[in-house]
Design an enzyme around this catalytic site. Structure first.
Site, PDB file in Angstrom:
ATOM      1  N   ARG A 147       2.462   8.142  -6.694  1.00 30.65           N
ATOM      2  CA  ARG A 147       3.831   7.428  -6.949  1.00 30.65           C
ATOM      3  C   ARG A 147       4.137   6.979  -8.687  1.00 30.65           C
ATOM      4  O   ARG A 147       5.025   7.167  -8.869  1.00 30.65           O
ATOM      5  CB  ARG A 147       3.773   6.098  -6.245  1.00 30.65           C
ATOM      6  CG  ARG A 147       3.783   6.554  -4.785  1.00 30.65           C
ATOM      7  CD  ARG A 147       4.150   5.345  -3.700  1.00 30.65           C
ATOM      8  NE  ARG A 147       5.603   5.134  -3.905  1.00 30.65           N
ATOM      9  CZ  ARG A 147       6.037   4.311  -4.496  1.00 30.65           C
ATOM     10  NH1 ARG A 147       5.155   3.359  -4.814  1.00 30.65           N
ATOM     11  NH2 ARG A 147       7.297   3.810  -4.501  1.00 30.65           N
ATOM     12  N   TYR A 167       3.699   6.213   1.594  1.00 28.84           N
ATOM     13  CA  TYR A 167       3.772   7.160   0.599  1.00 28.84           C
ATOM     14  C   TYR A 167       2.487   7.223  -0.487  1.00 28.84           C
ATOM     15  O   TYR A 167       2.747   7.525  -1.474  1.00 28.84           O
ATOM     16  CB  TYR A 167       4.991   6.736  -0.164  1.00 28.84           C
ATOM     17  CG  TYR A 167       6.288   6.593   0.576  1.00 28.84           C
ATOM     18  CD1 TYR A 167       6.587   7.833   1.663  1.00 28.84           C
ATOM     19  CD2 TYR A 167       6.924   5.479   0.930  1.00 28.84           C
ATOM     20  CE1 TYR A 167       7.609   7.632   2.437  1.00 28.84           C
ATOM     21  CE2 TYR A 167       8.043   5.221   1.678  1.00 28.84           C
ATOM     22  CZ  TYR A 167       8.349   6.324   2.450  1.00 28.84           C
ATOM     23  OH  TYR A 167       9.395   6.481   3.355  1.00 28.84           O
ATOM     24  N   CYS A 186      -6.430  16.630 -15.509  1.00 31.32           N
ATOM     25  CA  CYS A 186      -6.060  17.163 -16.851  1.00 31.32           C
ATOM     26  C   CYS A 186      -4.730  17.340 -17.232  1.00 31.32           C
ATOM     27  O   CYS A 186      -4.154  18.235 -17.452  1.00 31.32           O
ATOM     28  CB  CYS A 186      -6.730  18.521 -17.117  1.00 31.32           C
ATOM     29  SG  CYS A 186      -8.672  18.432 -16.819  1.00 31.32           S
ATOM     30  N   GLU A 187      -3.986  16.159 -16.925  1.00 28.95           N
ATOM     31  CA  GLU A 187      -2.716  16.336 -17.697  1.00 28.95           C
ATOM     32  C   GLU A 187      -2.371  14.657 -17.818  1.00 28.95           C
ATOM     33  O   GLU A 187      -2.819  13.615 -17.185  1.00 28.95           O
ATOM     34  CB  GLU A 187      -1.656  16.751 -16.817  1.00 28.95           C
ATOM     35  CG  GLU A 187      -1.415  16.460 -15.226  1.00 28.95           C
ATOM     36  CD  GLU A 187      -0.355  17.199 -14.623  1.00 28.95           C
ATOM     37  OE1 GLU A 187       0.535  16.806 -14.768  1.00 28.95           O
ATOM     38  OE2 GLU A 187      -0.962  18.019 -13.674  1.00 28.95           O
ATOM     39  N   ARG A 233       8.179   1.948   4.631  1.00 32.69           N
ATOM     40  CA  ARG A 233       7.453   1.378   3.686  1.00 32.69           C
ATOM     41  C   ARG A 233       7.245  -0.202   3.826  1.00 32.69           C
ATOM     42  O   ARG A 233       6.165  -0.814   3.744  1.00 32.69           O
ATOM     43  CB  ARG A 233       8.423   1.227   2.297  1.00 32.69           C
ATOM     44  CG  ARG A 233       7.619   0.915   1.093  1.00 32.69           C
ATOM     45  CD  ARG A 233       8.754   0.772  -0.122  1.00 32.69           C
ATOM     46  NE  ARG A 233       9.547   1.930  -0.392  1.00 32.69           N
ATOM     47  CZ  ARG A 233       9.182   2.944  -1.102  1.00 32.69           C
ATOM     48  NH1 ARG A 233       8.000   2.791  -1.896  1.00 32.69           N
ATOM     49  NH2 ARG A 233       9.829   4.045  -1.445  1.00 32.69           N
ATOM     50  N   GLY A 281      14.593   1.680   4.710  1.00 31.36           N
ATOM     51  CA  GLY A 281      14.910   1.669   3.052  1.00 31.36           C
ATOM     52  C   GLY A 281      14.778   0.171   2.690  1.00 31.36           C
ATOM     53  O   GLY A 281      14.989  -0.123   1.496  1.00 31.36           O
ATOM     54  N   GLU A 336      14.727   2.701  11.121  1.00 34.33           N
ATOM     55  CA  GLU A 336      13.465   3.712  10.869  1.00 34.33           C
ATOM     56  C   GLU A 336      12.852   3.028   9.545  1.00 34.33           C
ATOM     57  O   GLU A 336      12.779   3.681   8.373  1.00 34.33           O
ATOM     58  CB  GLU A 336      14.253   4.887  10.151  1.00 34.33           C
ATOM     59  CG  GLU A 336      15.039   5.580  11.521  1.00 34.33           C
ATOM     60  CD  GLU A 336      15.619   6.737  10.750  1.00 34.33           C
ATOM     61  OE1 GLU A 336      15.969   7.006   9.713  1.00 34.33           O
ATOM     62  OE2 GLU A 336      16.289   7.472  11.666  1.00 34.33           O
ATOM     63  N   PRO A 337      12.272   1.892   9.547  1.00 34.85           N
ATOM     64  CA  PRO A 337      11.587   1.272   8.376  1.00 34.85           C
ATOM     65  C   PRO A 337      10.058   1.972   8.346  1.00 34.85           C
ATOM     66  O   PRO A 337       9.372   2.519   9.401  1.00 34.85           O
ATOM     67  CB  PRO A 337      11.395  -0.306   8.657  1.00 34.85           C
ATOM     68  CG  PRO A 337      11.088   0.122  10.307  1.00 34.85           C
ATOM     69  CD  PRO A 337      12.131   1.161  10.743  1.00 34.85           C
TER      70      PRO A 337
END
Ligand code: LLP
Length: 419
Positions: free
Chosen positions: A312, A371, A342-343, A277, A239, A274-275
């Protein structure tokens, strides 16, 4: 700190010019720095010394086996959330005794696989899962090592969608239930009750909610011990946030570890982290080429990377720095940066100040090592983005581009259409 910087006007990853990788591999492509991965792991682990902690890299952040293997060779374990992630971790050389298996929806097959593999710990999220795991362990004649995942009712994180610790989130059980389930597990000959686990969110930039959650964990462990129930470990989750360029720096690993020492001062218990990122984000970039410009009062830069390669910004409104591979000298102007899908959601950023860009120019999305590739898809029948690992002055493709011709081999017409 990371190993992406301009040298002689060219953005480099360690000793390699990113433009050389773009020429050799094509774009879009992810590029990871070995030295940065190693450094982030070491800084995190060393921050806790002399306490010896298990640092289990959250494989969900970057599941490439070359990335996991880089960390495994430094001694890292793996935090996994599916059978696939356990298989990847094992294949990358993480010993089973350093693998944690977390997640709210583990199936019977996945639990059996984890027990057979002999993982370090299965973090159980409900009574039903505990009962099932006990039965599975009995069936295979092994004792399953477990922790109970606590929902401390403390939320945190960079976006609502990545906050996991409030009581209305789907994760874990209340502190009271955790004590009851733990006592139940401690009495079960097929389970080895070894700990409690917590994870309250991701991209956390403030130590206060983490500290509050960790204090809950300490007091629960104290309660168990005062009731005569043994507890050896606490898994404190991941986190810790990273700087994405546009925000103040989050707490450093040293500040985080100092807070952990404060909370667990004088308390003898094994700790796991549990890193994800924090280890991988700033160790990776996504390379992309400008396809063309749409002329508007505020120009639109159309890239060959899209939301299917880096999702993201589309789903969390996330900010990623964008750097031209050729260092710019001209003054910046406001532009929008989009992909070809196409959005309108396929917009990386609006009104961003960037140096002038032209068709054919190369750019890097920064802080994309976590991620990024793991969340990529083939939406709009695009190739699945490749991944490249750099070490010193060497680079190698560690996941090749999965092109449409290969994807089509998985598909077929049903028999009734064949005549
Ligand atoms: N442990 C557990 C149980 C988790 O659920 C997570 C992340 C981690 C560890 C690793 O957290 P980290 O150290 O990376 O913050 N896709 C989102 C992030 C989702 C995180 C989910 N859980 C994003 O792109 O921001």
């Amino acid at each position: 700190m990371n190993h992406f910087e301009y040298r002689g006007g060219a953005l480099c990853c360690e000793g390699v010019k990113l433009a050389d990788i773009a020429e050799a591999v094509g774009t879009p492509a992810y590029v990871y720095s070995t030295a940065t991965l190693e450094r982030h792991y070491q800084v995190f682990r060393d921050a806790f010394l002399p306490r010896n902690v298990l640092v289990a890299f959250a494989v969900k952040a970057n599941a490439n086996i070359a990335v996991i293997a880089t960390l495994a060779r430094q001694g890292a374990g793996a935090d996994t959330v599916s059978r696939g992630e356990i298989e990847r971790a094992l294949m990358a050389g993480v010993p089973a005794e350093k693998i944690i298996f977390s997640g709210v929806g583990k199936t019977a097959d996945e639990l059996a696989f984890a027990v057979q593999a002999g993982v370090h710990e299965i973090n159980v999220e409900s009574r039903a899962e505990l009962e099932l795991l006990s039965e599975i362990a009995r069936g295979v004649g092994k004792q399953a090592p477990i922790a109970i995942r606590v929902n401390p009712d403390v939320g945190a994180g960079g976006h609502d969608k990545i906050s996991t610790g409030k009581s209305d989130a789907k994760f874990g059980v209340s502190p009271e239930q955790a004590l009851a389930l733990y006592a139940r597990a401690a009495d079960d000959p097929h389970l080895h009750a070894q700990g409690l686990a917590v994870h309250i969110g991701s991209q956390i930039r403030d130590l206060a909610p983490l500290e509050a959650a960790f204090r809950v964990m300490r007091s629960l462990a104290e309660k168990l011990r005062s009731n005569g129930i043994a507890i050896e470990r606490l898994d404190l989750g991941g986190g810790l946030g990273v700087p994405y360029f546009n925000e103040p720096d989050p707490p450093s690993p040293a500040e985080y570890a100092a807070m952990v020492s404060r909370v667990f001062d004088g308390f003898d218990i094994g700790l796991s982290f549990e890193p994800g990122r924090m280890i991988a984000a700033n160790a990776g970039v996504l390379l992309s080429r400008v396809v063309r410009l749409q002329e508007r009062p505020r120009p639109i830069v159309v890239l060959d990377a899209a939301m299917n390669d880096l999702i993201r910004p589309a789903i969390y409104d996330a900010y990623h720095g964008i750097m031209p591979l050729k260092q710019a000298t001209a003054s910046e102007q406001a532009v929008d940066v989009v992909g070809p899908i196409c959005e309108t959601g396929d917009t990386f950023t609006r009104n961003r100040m960037l140096p002038p860009l032209e068709a054919g120019d190369l750019v890097a999305f920064m802080t994309a090592g976590a991620y990024g590739a793991v969340m990529a898809s083939t939406y709009n029948a695009r190739a699945l983005v490749p991944e490249v690992l750099v070490s010193g002055d060497k680079f190698e493709v560690v996941r090749r581009r999965w092109d449409v011709a290969e994807q089509l081999r998985l598909e077929s017409l049903p028999a009734w259409m064949e005549s």
